[in-house]
Design an enzyme around this catalytic site. Structure first.
Site, mmCIF file in Angstrom:
data_model
loop_
_atom_site.group_PDB
_atom_site.id
_atom_site.type_symbol
_atom_site.label_atom_id
_atom_site.label_comp_id
_atom_site.label_asym_id
_atom_site.label_seq_id
_atom_site.Cartn_x
_atom_site.Cartn_y
_atom_site.Cartn_z
ATOM 1 N N SER A 111 0.825 -1.210 0.000
ATOM 2 C CA SER A 111 0.000 0.000 0.000
ATOM 3 C C SER A 111 0.859 1.260 0.000
ATOM 4 O O SER A 111 1.859 1.353 0.719
ATOM 5 C CB SER A 111 -0.907 0.003 1.229
ATOM 6 O OG SER A 111 -1.878 -1.007 1.140
ATOM 7 N N GLY A 112 0.425 2.244 -0.809
ATOM 8 C CA GLY A 112 1.139 3.510 -0.883
ATOM 9 C C GLY A 112 2.297 3.500 -1.842
ATOM 10 O O GLY A 112 2.826 4.555 -2.200
#
Length: 846
Positions: A796-797
């Site tokens: 994520s990210g």
């Protein structure tokens, strides 16, 4: 008005109505301009052509004579070779060129070479001299010796071919030395077993080279070797360096590259590794330049190896660092008898490159009522050729080589199978790994579907619209269900793929009868249809510039739209994705500003189904750690101060205050979790700015900025990725890359080494159908719809990156959410960065 622009063209013909009153500037010598008779003029022209042709012929003849016939036009030709000598023990003193023992034996070898050359009229006539470079233990053990030498010849240009033939003829003739000694005089006799000689790589004899040092390295204790200046500075210009590695007797040398970053052009800078102590082309194992991605682990056949580095004048790069060690020759385990119903075979030391001069034979025998089949899951053995004369795998009577045989299945017609692997003396590769299985001939795929190519797949994959067999046989003769459409070629495809702009059937069936522009019309990006004749006419007929976006010249538009690039001066241009493409399109040059991002310096969520990346391959990748916990999310470097990640990474979760900057630390330049090195920089976070409209239920506006507490120094392992303009177009089907340390399978643990995987941008309409309309316009879909490749927890990210036409890498998306990991027909969902360009600029100034 310019007469040419008005349509009038210059004509050399004089018309009858020519105005004789027109005045011209007078000639300095009017006689030179007097009109001659046409016949005399033609005569002079003809004579001139004859004289010109004669001059060209004379010049050509002189050049041919000068370079090919004159005996005094000579070139220096250098050969590197080795001489196997029997009845001579290898002495430790032979490692020192200044020792009396080295000098004495070198003198004998030089005399022996002169004697050998004297037996050939071409060699003896042009021979200038020899020098011995090194000695090593021979293949026969301590009672044999190998001498490595360099011989120089001064040869007329037209005789170079004859010289090469004469040198090559030494190899078979040297075999005669096994039957009797070649005697110079009784006290200096050498028993020559073999001679191998090849012309030296011409790049190693460039006149600009400053031949540097050669280094002798004993590998009985493991250690590190690196190019001069690494990692603090680039390697020097115009150098030719050699590292001679020696292992203990009965061992082989192993060289594993930790980092290798050179100029992309191998004609300029390169490393070359040899299975000898001299650069003999016949014993070259590999040549590398640029930023190679294949296996960089190499093994020798005996106890010596040579590493060379050659550089030119310009474009110096960081260079390399490699670990050396030795392993016993007996450690190589390949071949043997196999009798189980299932098993595996692989080339020696896989996934490292196999050693040269290796042969392995596996004899597989299963119960008499069964046959045997073997399936190659990885196959990298040089280049494909008909006879496979060099490195190959032989299955019974079938030879295989090349790099496109993954998932190839070969079956026997009995209960036995023989697999042989063979590598010659030069140029190694990663090799192969394969699984064999016994099967009943009447039921070769129990419980599974048998493809025409003998591959066995799960029955649930049959008639699902995907070519799982590789030959399409799992999609033949299918009955389509209610959710599928029938293509004219008989294939079944999901109905929601109709009219999505992609030819999913393979015959265009799914794109027929769609509401599109009529034949002869152009489809604008805004949905309008215009005549094809209006494309690239210098006018914005679509009103969004798309009819002028792929033309030779971009158009400055009177009106901007959501599809056009806005220059700094406020004007818009029609060109599609003009940023940093190397061509200034805006009058103020703003489309080519700030273009150092995204270009890996020194180069012109866990990932499911991915592969390990190389050190420094993704210099914008960041690992975000929660103190005391370790890696949690990924992020991207925007500049020396700011990072971009996902908003859902920085939301409080019960007692975990992830929104607090002091809970985080960023690891930049990291490659392996828990292993920092000279490239790794650890920074605290000064502040976190999550998007004010982030919705934790829908994941809309899933984006956040992080400011570091101190600037970082940008280098080849820490470098910003490019932010696309708001109008940048990432078309469906575009190749993209996801990177991260997240879980390598759904529900699995995080990866230790940074992973990478290739995916493709998925059509927005298709994606919304697949994900039950939970995808908004602020999101981007990417993946491999047949499953197996995706981002997952821990990624994520992190970045979804795309390489633009100029080679610079752009941040297309941020890993946001998905339905599980790598599931079929479930693409990954990413925050669409183009929608947040102004927000990023407002909050960070980037």
């Amino acid at each position: 008005m310019d007469l040419l622009d008005s349509g009038q063209k210059f004509s050399p013909r004089q018309d009858s109505d020519w105005d004789t009153t027109l005045q011209f500037l007078p000639a300095a010598d009017t006689k030179h301009l007097e009109k001659k008779s046409g016949r005399r003029k033609k005569l002079w022209i003809g004579l001139g052509l004859v004289l010109s042709a004669a001059a060209v012929s004379l010049l050509t003849g002189l050049l041919v004579w000068h370079f090919h016939l004159r005996s005094d036009v000579r070139v220096k030709r250098v050969y590197i070779g080795s001489m196997g000598i029997g009845d001579q023990r290898f002495l430790p003193a032979y490692e020192d060129p200044s020792s009396p023992q080295f000098s004495s034996m070198a003198t004998l070898v030089s005399r022996q070479l002169k004697l050998i050359y004297s037996k050939n009229s071409v060699l003896t006539k042009y021979f200038k001299g020899s020098s011995v470079q090194a000695f090593s233990e021979g293949e026969g053990g301590s009672d044999s010796l190998v001498a490595y030498y360099q011989s120089e010849f001064d040869i007329p240009v037209p005789q170079q071919g004859a010289l090469d033939e004469a040198i090559e003829s030494l190899e078979p003739s040297s075999q005669q030395g096994r039957q009797g000694r070649v005697l110079l005089k009784p006290v200096d006799a050498l028993s020559v077993n073999n001679v191998i000689s090849r012309v030296i790589d011409p790049r190693m004899t460039r006149t600009s080279l400053q031949v540097g040092e050669s280094f002798n390295v004993h590998v009985s204790k493991a250690g590190v070797v690196q190019s001069p200046g690494f990692p603090d500075s680039s390697y020097p210009s115009n150098v030719y360096l050699m590292w001679r590695f020696r292992a203990d007797p009965g061992h082989r040398v192993r060289l594993d590259f930790h980092t290798l970053i050179l100029e992309d052009d191998c004609q300029q800078d390169f490393i070359k590794i040899y299975d000898s102590l001299a650069p003999i082309e016949h014993r070259a194992l590999t040549e590398q330049c640029g930023y190679p991605h294949g296996s960089l682990s190499f093994l020798s056949s005996g106890n010596v190896m040579l590493l060379t580095l050659v550089t030119d004048e310009e474009k110096n790069f960081p260079g390399f660092r490699a670990n050396y060690s030795q392993i016993p020759l007996t450690e190589q385990k390949c071949g043997g008898t196999l009798s189980g119903d299932k098993g595996s075979v692989s080339s020696p030391f896989f996934p490292s490159n196999y050693p040269p001069r290796t042969s392995c034979v596996w004899n597989i025998e299963v119960p008499v009522e069964k046959f045997v089949k073997v399936q190659f899951s990885k196959f990298l053995l040089g280049n494909q050729s008909n006879q496979c004369p060099e490195d190959y795998v032989k299955v019974d009577d079938k030879r295989l080589c090349g790099r496109k045989l993954k998932n190839t299945v070969i079956t026997s017609q009995s209960n036995t199978m023989t697999i042989k692997f063979n590598s010659d003396s030069s140029y190694v590769d990663q090799g192969f790994t394969a699984e064999y299985e016994a099967f009943v001939p009447t039921n070769p795929c129990p419980g599974r579907f048998q493809c025409t190519n003998n591959l066995c797949i799960n029955t649930t994959l049959q008639c699902d619209g995907w070519n799982d067999c590789g030959d399409g046989s799992d999609e033949n003769n299918c009955e389509c269900n209610e959710a599928q459409m029938k293509c004219k070629n008989g294939r079944c495809k999901p109905k929601f793929w109709e009219c999505d702009g992609s030819d999913d059937c393979g015959d265009g069936t799914d794109e027929e009868n769609c509401e599109k522009c009529k034949p002869g019309e152009f489809s604008c990006r805004n949905g309008l249809c215009i005549s094809e004749t209006l494309k690239c006419n210098g006018k914005d007929d679509c009103a969004d510039g798309s009819d002028e976006s792929k033309c030779e010249r971009s158009l400055v538009l009177q009106q901007c739209s959501e599809f056009t690039f806005r220059c700094r001066d406020g004007r818009c241009i029609s060109k599609l994705n003009p940023e940093c493409d190397g061509e200034p399109d805006c009058e103020d040059g703003s489309d080519e500003d700030n273009c150092q991002c995204g270009s890996r310096p020194y180069r012109s969520s866990r990932i499911v189904g991915g592969q390990m990346s190389r050190e420094g391959e993704w210099p914008w990748q960041v690992s975000l750690h929660i103190r005391g916990t370790g890696h949690v999310c990924g992020a991207s470097v925007l500049n020396n101060r700011w990072l971009l990640t996902a908003a859902h990474c920085v939301q409080d979760n019960g007692p975990n205050k992830y929104s607090q900057a002091d809970q985080w630390e960023a690891m930049l330049g990291l490659h392996v979790q828990s292993q920092t090195n000279e490239w790794t920089v650890r920074r605290n976070i000064k502040q976190i700015i999550a998007h004010q409209d982030y919705n934790s239920m829908t994941y809309n506006n899933d984006i956040a900025l992080m400011e570091l507490d101190k600037n970082v120094t940008l280098n080849q392992n820490i470098w910003p990725i490019c932010l696309p303009s708001p109008t940048y177009d990432f078309p469906e089907g575009q190749v993209a890359w996801i990177t991260g340390w997240g879980a390598t399978r759904e529900g699995g643990s995080v990866a230790m080494i940074l992973q990478k995987a290739e995916v493709r941008i998925v059509n927005a309409t298709v994606c919304k159908n697949l994900m039950n309309d939970e995808v908004t316009d602020m999101m981007l879909c990417a993946g491999v719809l047949k499953g197996g490749v995706d981002a997952c927890q821990g990624d994520s990210g992190g970045p979804l990156s795309v390489t633009g036409p100029s080679g610079r890498v752009l941040l297309a998306g941020l890993v946001s959410w998905g339905d599980g990991c790598a599931r079929r027909n479930r693409p990954g969902i990413y925050t669409r960065v183009t929608k947040y360009r102004s927000w990023i600029k407002e909050k960070s100034g980037v």
